[in-house]
Write an enzyme that holds these catalytic residues in place. Structure first.
Site, PDB file in Angstrom:
ATOM      1  N   MET A  16      44.373  40.175  17.936  1.00  9.22           N
ATOM      2  CA  MET A  16      43.846  40.354  19.291  1.00  9.22           C
ATOM      3  C   MET A  16      44.846  39.780  20.290  1.00  9.22           C
ATOM      4  O   MET A  16      45.093  38.567  20.316  1.00  9.22           O
ATOM      5  CB  MET A  16      42.481  39.679  19.422  1.00  9.22           C
ATOM      6  CG  MET A  16      41.412  40.326  18.552  1.00  9.22           C
ATOM      7  SD  MET A  16      39.803  39.515  18.720  1.00  9.22           S
ATOM      8  CE  MET A  16      39.428  39.857  20.447  1.00  9.22           C
ATOM      9  N   GLU A  17      45.417  40.662  21.082  1.00  8.59           N
ATOM     10  CA  GLU A  17      46.469  40.287  22.020  1.00  8.59           C
ATOM     11  C   GLU A  17      45.991  39.203  22.982  1.00  8.59           C
ATOM     12  O   GLU A  17      44.949  39.321  23.622  1.00  8.59           O
ATOM     13  CB  GLU A  17      46.914  41.522  22.810  1.00  8.59           C
ATOM     14  CG  GLU A  17      47.974  41.277  23.855  1.00  8.59           C
ATOM     15  CD  GLU A  17      49.322  40.924  23.238  1.00  8.59           C
ATOM     16  OE1 GLU A  17      50.200  40.486  23.995  1.00  8.59           O
ATOM     17  OE2 GLU A  17      49.490  41.096  22.016  1.00  8.59           O
ATOM     18  N   CYS A 106      46.621  50.275  20.090  1.00  5.55           N
ATOM     19  CA  CYS A 106      46.383  49.481  21.290  1.00  5.55           C
ATOM     20  C   CYS A 106      45.998  50.386  22.463  1.00  5.55           C
ATOM     21  O   CYS A 106      46.744  51.315  22.802  1.00  5.55           O
ATOM     22  CB  CYS A 106      47.631  48.673  21.642  1.00  5.55           C
ATOM     23  SG  CYS A 106      47.448  47.708  23.169  1.00  5.55           S
ATOM     24  N   LYS A 147      47.719  50.617  11.885  1.00  7.20           N
ATOM     25  CA  LYS A 147      46.419  50.518  12.546  1.00  7.20           C
ATOM     26  C   LYS A 147      46.318  51.645  13.564  1.00  7.20           C
ATOM     27  O   LYS A 147      47.205  51.810  14.409  1.00  7.20           O
ATOM     28  CB  LYS A 147      46.239  49.163  13.228  1.00  7.20           C
ATOM     29  CG  LYS A 147      44.825  48.917  13.762  1.00  7.20           C
ATOM     30  CD  LYS A 147      44.661  47.456  14.198  1.00  7.20           C
ATOM     31  CE  LYS A 147      43.192  47.130  14.483  1.00  7.20           C
ATOM     32  NZ  LYS A 147      42.691  47.744  15.721  1.00  7.20           N
ATOM     33  N   ASN A 207      37.180  48.966  11.066  1.00  6.46           N
ATOM     34  CA  ASN A 207      37.260  48.061  12.211  1.00  6.46           C
ATOM     35  C   ASN A 207      36.380  48.611  13.326  1.00  6.46           C
ATOM     36  O   ASN A 207      36.338  49.816  13.549  1.00  6.46           O
ATOM     37  CB  ASN A 207      38.724  47.966  12.664  1.00  6.46           C
ATOM     38  CG  ASN A 207      38.932  47.082  13.889  1.00  6.46           C
ATOM     39  OD1 ASN A 207      39.656  47.444  14.797  1.00  6.46           O
ATOM     40  ND2 ASN A 207      38.303  45.926  13.929  1.00  6.46           N
ATOM     41  N   GLY A 208      35.671  47.706  14.001  1.00  4.95           N
ATOM     42  CA  GLY A 208      34.857  48.098  15.141  1.00  4.95           C
ATOM     43  C   GLY A 208      33.387  47.773  14.970  1.00  4.95           C
ATOM     44  O   GLY A 208      32.758  48.210  14.004  1.00  4.95           O
ATOM     45  N   GLU A 209      32.849  46.964  15.904  1.00  4.01           N
ATOM     46  CA  GLU A 209      31.425  46.590  15.947  1.00  4.01           C
ATOM     47  C   GLU A 209      30.965  45.871  14.682  1.00  4.01           C
ATOM     48  O   GLU A 209      29.852  46.072  14.196  1.00  4.01           O
ATOM     49  CB  GLU A 209      30.550  47.820  16.196  1.00  4.01           C
ATOM     50  CG  GLU A 209      30.735  48.440  17.568  1.00  4.01           C
ATOM     51  CD  GLU A 209      30.448  47.468  18.718  1.00  4.01           C
ATOM     52  OE1 GLU A 209      29.359  46.864  18.738  1.00  4.01           O
ATOM     53  OE2 GLU A 209      31.324  47.328  19.601  1.00  4.01           O
ATOM     54  N   ARG A 232      36.358  40.492  17.460  1.00  2.00           N
ATOM     55  CA  ARG A 232      35.538  39.672  18.365  1.00  2.00           C
ATOM     56  C   ARG A 232      34.434  38.926  17.630  1.00  2.00           C
ATOM     57  O   ARG A 232      34.089  37.794  17.994  1.00  2.00           O
ATOM     58  CB  ARG A 232      34.948  40.560  19.458  1.00  2.00           C
ATOM     59  CG  ARG A 232      35.989  41.114  20.431  1.00  2.00           C
ATOM     60  CD  ARG A 232      35.376  42.090  21.412  1.00  2.00           C
ATOM     61  NE  ARG A 232      34.933  43.304  20.730  1.00  2.00           N
ATOM     62  CZ  ARG A 232      34.163  44.241  21.295  1.00  2.00           C
ATOM     63  NH1 ARG A 232      33.726  44.078  22.533  1.00  2.00           N
ATOM     64  NH2 ARG A 232      33.819  45.322  20.625  1.00  2.00           N
TER      65      ARG A 232
END
Length: 329
Positions: A16-17, A106, A147, A207-209, A232
């Protein structure tokens, strides 16, 4: 639990940037549960980057490419020139990176305007060329991963992207189950990852949620994936990786609560103060508190107390006031 759910998932900590740097990687991997981490992206645009740039993004290169907890850290590259990407990947591998990850996902506008990240999803054959050249230049024993997202404005070219990747001997690919246009808005379209698994000759990482162990189980059932990249959710709940592994191994959940999270914040601040200028050590703590608020109400109370603090000693005192925080919660 569904029979399609994996017995023991593989978990990867997401890049995560501006958030998951070496300090955060060490904080989260210390608790356990992760197979590997990926660095924030190293931008490749015009030249073969010097060693110091790779060390800045991955200080772990100085300790065998692993965190202090022994978790390998893949180095991520972002760019659109196949030869430059390959040359920099080769240098990173020579410096000891345990693996190379290529960023084609990204969604940042500044990155996409310069033909980086998700912008390349509009050019599947360029993605293929980059992956091919990197795979050719990097030693065969060094994993090369990528990715992606489902597409740029839509997922109309998703199969074309998958076919481009399938033509290269990648180790595996992580798919953020949203398009660039969808950004980070729910839902994540996990069902499309099953299509990816059918078309690709190597593993797919979902990846995601993925916010909690239940999400991992549901994603596994829908997608068929047995590997997951946590982003996150890992920041909101620092013990998420360990909690997921405990669920799948039928072990007791980790004994991790707000006081443990608060202790991590104290250590996080102290480490940042040792490594960075004091001007840049406090804001990451506040940023992490914003994520922790999702899971811990005490974090919201603490954030309200510290959000205007700019002095490191004052911040340290606020983090250490255990009784006051308990009363505030």
């Amino acid at each position: 639990m569904s029979q399609t759910t994996p017995l023991q998932p593989r978990l990867i900590l997401a890049p995560m940037e501006g958030v998951v740097d070496a300090v955060m990687r060490e904080q989260l991997t210390r608790i356990g549960g992760y197979e590997r981490c990926v660095t924030e992206f190293v931008r490749v645009s015009q030249t073969l980057l010097p060693k110091r740039v790779f060390i800045r993004y991955s200080p772990e290169l100085q300790t065998g490419g692993h965190t202090a907890s022994g978790v390998p850290v893949f180095l991520q590259l972002l760019g659109s020139d196949p030869e430059l990407m390959a040359a920099n990947a080769e240098r990173a591998a020579t410096l000891g990176a345990p693996g190379i990850d290529l960023n084609f996902g990204c969604p940042a506008k500044t990155v996409n305007r310069s033909q980086g990240g998700a912008a390349l999803l509009r050019s599947p054959q360029l993605i293929r060329s980059i992956c091919e050249r990197v795979r050719e230049r990097v030693p065969s024993e060094t994993p090369v991963t990528a990715k992606i997202r489902l597409g740029y404005d839509s997922d109309d070219r998703f199969e074309e992207i998958l076919d481009a990747l399938a033509a290269v001997s990648l180790t595996e690919v992580t798919i953020h189950a949203r398009t660039r246009k969808q950004g980070y808005r729910p839902p994540a379209h996990w069902h499309l990852l099953r299509k990816a698994r059918q078309r690709l000759p190597f593993p797919v990482i979902a990846n995601g949620e993925l916010w909690n162990p239940g999400d991992i189980a549901r994603c596994a059932a829908v997608s068929g994936c047995d590997a997951f990249m946590l982003a996150r959710g890992a920041l909101c709940r620092p013990d998420l990786g360990a909690a997921v592994q405990a669920l799948y191994s039928s072990s007791p959940a980790p004994d991790f609560g707000w006081e443990d999270a608060r202790a991590m914040l104290v250590d996080f601040l102290e480490t940042n103060l040792r490594l960075y200028d004091t001007r840049y050590a406090i804001n990451p703590v506040k940023q992490w508190l914003v994520y922790l608020k999702v899971y811990y109400p005490q974090a919201a109370a603490l954030f309200a107390q510290v959000k205007r603090i700019s002095d490191p000693d004052t911040m340290a005192d606020a983090l250490a006031r255990r009784d006051a925080l308990l009363n505030a919660a």
